[in-house]
Write an enzyme that holds these catalytic residues in place. Structure first.
Site, mmCIF file in Angstrom:
data_model
loop_
_atom_site.group_PDB
_atom_site.id
_atom_site.type_symbol
_atom_site.label_atom_id
_atom_site.label_comp_id
_atom_site.label_asym_id
_atom_site.label_seq_id
_atom_site.Cartn_x
_atom_site.Cartn_y
_atom_site.Cartn_z
ATOM 1 N N LYS A 26 8.191 12.660 56.929
ATOM 2 C CA LYS A 26 7.212 11.586 57.061
ATOM 3 C C LYS A 26 7.176 11.100 58.510
ATOM 4 O O LYS A 26 8.198 11.119 59.200
ATOM 5 C CB LYS A 26 7.585 10.403 56.171
ATOM 6 C CG LYS A 26 7.541 10.649 54.681
ATOM 7 C CD LYS A 26 7.994 9.396 53.939
ATOM 8 C CE LYS A 26 7.992 9.585 52.438
ATOM 9 N NZ LYS A 26 6.624 9.650 51.878
ATOM 10 N N ARG B 145 8.558 13.779 41.560
ATOM 11 C CA ARG B 145 8.239 14.503 40.328
ATOM 12 C C ARG B 145 9.330 15.503 39.970
ATOM 13 O O ARG B 145 9.529 15.825 38.796
ATOM 14 C CB ARG B 145 6.877 15.178 40.461
ATOM 15 C CG ARG B 145 6.804 16.253 41.516
ATOM 16 C CD ARG B 145 5.383 16.570 41.950
ATOM 17 N NE ARG B 145 4.815 15.496 42.760
ATOM 18 C CZ ARG B 145 3.568 15.510 43.242
ATOM 19 N NH1 ARG B 145 2.774 16.545 42.990
ATOM 20 N NH2 ARG B 145 3.119 14.510 43.956
#
Length: 425
Positions: free
Chosen positions: A203, A277
């Protein structure tokens, strides 16, 4: 003499000399004027933010008009992360104290520095705090580090193996029935990424600075279970927290790796920043192995959900219309924003891979168009078919930069919805 400023409600407009302000002051009393309020709850919460900005930290809600719902909306807007302040309630103090206690615990977990809140510390804190409520009804188990791989929990292990601090799967069993073989009414699954650098899909700094909040799903379901127990939860519930740090190192998982899950699904890693996830998949499998009648998972999962519904709602994904209506009704009953987004069978195939059953994302920024639905579709491969349905909450509104309704940090949006679903199960 009390140090609490008295706060009252009025259906009259503020006196003219207060201008367009919805708040007026006289002696030791502040009046919130609701004459022109299109949404009384929102107006009360906005007033609480204004009072907070003026340095008020101790208030007493007094007089008529303070329904429990309006008192809670005031509490949602009142206080700052480091100074939550104190509130004396106009009525229903026991219930509102329990709600605020749960919300402040949720916030304290979410606001903790990532150095202080490692995966093991998060699991330990939740296990200790909840066990203290009902020690005779709660058992806990933690699977840590390489033991996860041995047990087949490849998602949590894969995401967390890049950190020197090991990943953890916490299983907490709350069983007040006295029957060892009682069915599991609800399984709660929480994403507990205590810090998310994005891994090798790193990020930018601006997107990483708030990533201590990426365990907000774990904090939400843990706090909801805490509140439900205090409110008399009588059914068996299992809690699964999937805890890891997503960091970069020579041991970290990489793009192109393939994870082989216990349910037979193989997953190619095309984005290490789509890690939530991957850990939730293990939790969903565990919930199905427990035979849960209903599964609820909660996660700060996708930026796409935030784009879709903003910070005023969380996003709901559900394959069953009746179950979805129950979730929406629960949110409406407690005054929390929840909005259903699409989840169809084809969403499970939106992340194709030439080398595995599926990829963990589309290999484009943000997961591509429909990213929140595609993430839910990925999870549907692991959610099974519990008889009372699977509810996936993408917590778009659970952490904000600060606005006219909420202070910077965790909002606790979703806490009361999950609690309501537990108590109604």
């Amino acid at each position: 003499m009390s140090n609490h400023l008295t706060i009252v409600l009025s259906d009259l407009p503020a006196p003219a000399h207060w201008g367009k302000s919805a708040i007026s002051f006289a002696d030791e009393t502040a009046t919130i004027h609701l004459a022109d309020a299109a949404d009384r709850g929102q107006a009360v919460q906005a007033a609480a933010r204004k009072l907070t900005s003026q340095g008020l930290r101790d208030v007493a809600l007094v007089g008529e008009g303070w329904s429990p719902a309006l008192q809670w909306r005031f509490a949602c807007g009142f206080g700052e992360a480091m100074e939550p302040g104190t509130i004396q309630w106009a009525s229903d103090g026991e219930t509102l104290d329990a709600q605020r206690d749960a919300a402040l615990w949720l916030k304290s977990l979410t606001h903790a520095s990532p150095e202080a809140l490692s995966p093991e510390v998060l699991a330990d804190e939740v296990a200790e705090r909840l066990s203290g409520l009902a020690p005779e009804h709660i058992t806990t188990r933690q699977i840590v580090g390489d033991a996860l791989l041995t047990a087949g929990w490849v998602g949590i292990h894969g995401v967390g193996r890049g950190s020197d601090r090991p990943p953890v799967l916490l299983e907490l069993d709350y069983n007040p029935t006295g029957d060892h073989d009682a069915p599991v009414s609800v399984a709660l699954v929480g994403k507990g990424i205590t810090f998310d650098s994005g891994g090798y899909s790193l990020k930018p700094s601006a997107g990483m600075v708030t990533m201590k909040c990426d365990m907000g799903g774990a904090a939400t379901v843990a706090a909801a279970l805490k509140l439900a127990i205090r409110q008399g939860l009588s059914k068996r519930v299992k809690l699964y927290l999937c805890c890891a740090e997503n960091l970069v190192s020579g041991h970290a998982y990489k793009l192109g790796d393939i994870l082989h899950y216990k349910n037979g699904t193989s997953v190619e890693i095309v984005n290490t920043d789509a890690e939530g996830r991957l850990v939730l998949a293990d939790g969903l499998i565990a919930a199905n192995e427990a035979g849960a009648e209903r599964i609820i998972d909660a996660a700060t999962l996708t930026g796409a959900a935030m784009v879709a519904v903003g910070s005023d709602y969380n996003a709901l994904f559900c394959a069953d219309d009746l179950v979805a209506s129950e979730a929406l009704a629960a949110a409406n009953a407690v005054g929390e924003g929840l909005w259903r987004l699409p989840l169809a069978p084809f969403h499970a195939d939106k992340c194709p891979s030439a080398f595995a059953d599926t990829a963990n994302s589309a290999p484009v920024k943000g997961g591509g168009h429909g990213g929140a639905s595609n993430a839910a579709g990925f999870l549907s491969r692991f959610a099974g078919t519990p008889p009372k349905g699977w509810i996936h909450l993408d917590l778009a509104g659970s952490y904000v930069a600060g606005n006219g309704l909420n202070g910077e940090g965790a909002t606790a949006l979703g806490l009361l919805t999950v609690t309501k679903l537990l108590l109604d199960a």
